[in-house]
Write a protein that holds these residues in place. Structure first.
Motif, PDB file in Angstrom:
ATOM      1  N   ASN A   1       0.594  -1.266   0.034  1.00  0.00           N
ATOM      2  CA  ASN A   1      -0.100   0.007  -0.027  1.00  0.00           C
ATOM      3  C   ASN A   1       0.945   1.158   0.071  1.00  0.00           C
ATOM      4  OD1 ASN A   1      -2.144   2.188   0.443  1.00  0.00           O
ATOM      5  ND2 ASN A   1      -3.160   0.676   1.661  1.00  0.00           N
ATOM      6  N   SER A   2       0.836   2.062  -0.870  1.00  0.00           N
ATOM      7  CA  SER A   2       1.697   3.203  -1.125  1.00  0.00           C
ATOM      8  C   SER A   2       1.571   4.283   0.113  1.00  0.00           C
ATOM      9  CB  SER A   2       1.387   4.011  -2.588  1.00  0.00           C
ATOM     10  OG  SER A   2      -0.045   4.602  -2.336  1.00  0.00           O
TER      11      SER A   2
ATOM     12  N   CYS B   1       9.143   1.690   4.856  1.00  0.00           N
ATOM     13  CA  CYS B   1       7.915   1.193   4.839  1.00  0.00           C
ATOM     14  C   CYS B   1       7.376   0.798   5.860  1.00  0.00           C
ATOM     15  CB  CYS B   1       7.776   0.242   3.646  1.00  0.00           C
ATOM     16  SG  CYS B   1       5.829  -0.661   3.456  1.00  0.00           S
ATOM     17  N   THR B   2       6.166   1.156   6.451  1.00  0.00           N
ATOM     18  CA  THR B   2       5.535   0.714   7.724  1.00  0.00           C
ATOM     19  C   THR B   2       4.707  -0.428   7.482  1.00  0.00           C
ATOM     20  OG1 THR B   2       3.580   2.435   7.625  1.00  0.00           O
ATOM     21  CG2 THR B   2       5.753   3.021   8.985  1.00  0.00           C
ATOM     22  N   GLY B   3       4.319  -0.789   6.301  1.00  0.00           N
ATOM     23  CA  GLY B   3       3.561  -1.866   6.027  1.00  0.00           C
ATOM     24  C   GLY B   3       4.208  -3.004   5.455  1.00  0.00           C
ATOM     25  N   ASN B   4       3.431  -3.822   4.620  1.00  0.00           N
ATOM     26  CA  ASN B   4       4.020  -5.119   3.963  1.00  0.00           C
ATOM     27  C   ASN B   4       4.862  -4.465   2.535  1.00  0.00           C
ATOM     28  OD1 ASN B   4       3.047  -6.712   5.702  1.00  0.00           O
ATOM     29  ND2 ASN B   4       0.929  -6.746   4.708  1.00  0.00           N
TER      30      ASN B   4
END
Length: 256
Positions: free
Chosen positions: A177-178, A191-194
């Motif tokens: 997710n950008s 990046c704090t997500g996947n």
């Protein structure tokens, strides 16, 4: 709405436009930074304040009125448009045509993402960026064992060969997710997500060009126009703040 609220509205405008000027100035300062992505600002109105008959004259047919209590920067977005690719002489200089990012790691093994492919081999043979961060390479040979002679070739999928020996693969990443991408300075992101890696799939990253670097996608003419417009908007808010202050001074004289 009282006079204090009018001051607060002008103050929010000054703060918002000052922050916008900072973003524009940063864009202009990075017009020659390889792989830099232009930043865009989105404003939003603050909560509306009701307007009543005891404050202003309203007709009998007037609908409920409200005035917003200022503005605020809602978010700063990245302009993800592809920057122009430019030839670069170093054999380890690479550029991505597509949505992927290179991965680099600091001394603590923290992973950062970047579009700047200005890479070279350090004294230990490791492939690093201009900050000395090690490029994420899926190695087939330890860096210390890479051949010292032979032509270096890097394929569009990132495979690195020296002479007839394939030594590894430069990995590409992209966030699931950008909105999970956060700029941390020095043209780097975290990046704090996947994260999706090209080690697992070749889809959605783009292709790598050897001997090329991606230029900044900052439009200098557009940035200068925004700078002038924002400066004038800031000046208008400053003038409104000054006028409100003068009105308050006049009212205070009548109440003495």
């Amino acid at each position: 709405m009282n006079m204090g609220q009018l001051l607060s509205i002008s103050k929010s405008g000054l703060t918002g436009y000052q922050n916008y000027l900072d973003v524009i100035s940063n864009n202009i300062a990075n017009v020659d930074t390889k792989g830099f992505k232009d930043k865009r600002v989105a404003f939003q109105e603050l909560l509306n304040n009701g307007t009543y008959e005891n404050e202003v004259g309203l007709s009998d047919n007037a609908q409920p009125l409200a005035m917003n209590t200022g503005v605020n920067i809602q978010q700063v977005n990245e302009n993800e448009a592809q920057g122009a690719l430019q030839e670069a002489s170093g054999v380890y200089n690479v550029a991505i045509e597509g949505d992927g990012y290179f991965g680099v790691r600091d001394a603590n093994n923290n992973l950062y993402l970047t579009r700047d492919g200005s890479f070279y081999r350090d004294s230990q043979g490791n492939l690093v960026n201009q900050n000395g961060y090690q490029v994420d390479v899926q190695s087939q040979l330890p860096a210390s064992q890479w051949p010292t002679t032979g032509a270096v070739s890097i394929s569009q999928q990132g495979y690195v060969s020296i002479g007839n020996t394939r030594v590894g693969r430069i990995l590409m990443y992209r966030p699931e997710n950008s909105i999970d991408m956060n700029a941390v300075g020095n043209n780097l992101y975290q990046c704090t997500g996947n994260l999706i890696s090209s080690a697992n799939t070749n889809n959605g990253f783009g292709i790598i060009h050897q001997g090329m670097l991606e230029n900044s996608n900052v439009d200098m003419a557009d940035s200068m126009s925004n700078l002038i417009i924002t400066q004038r908007a800031y000046q208008l808010n400053a003038r409104a703040l000054q006028t409100t202050d003068e009105m308050m001074e006049t009212i205070n004289k009548f109440t003495e």
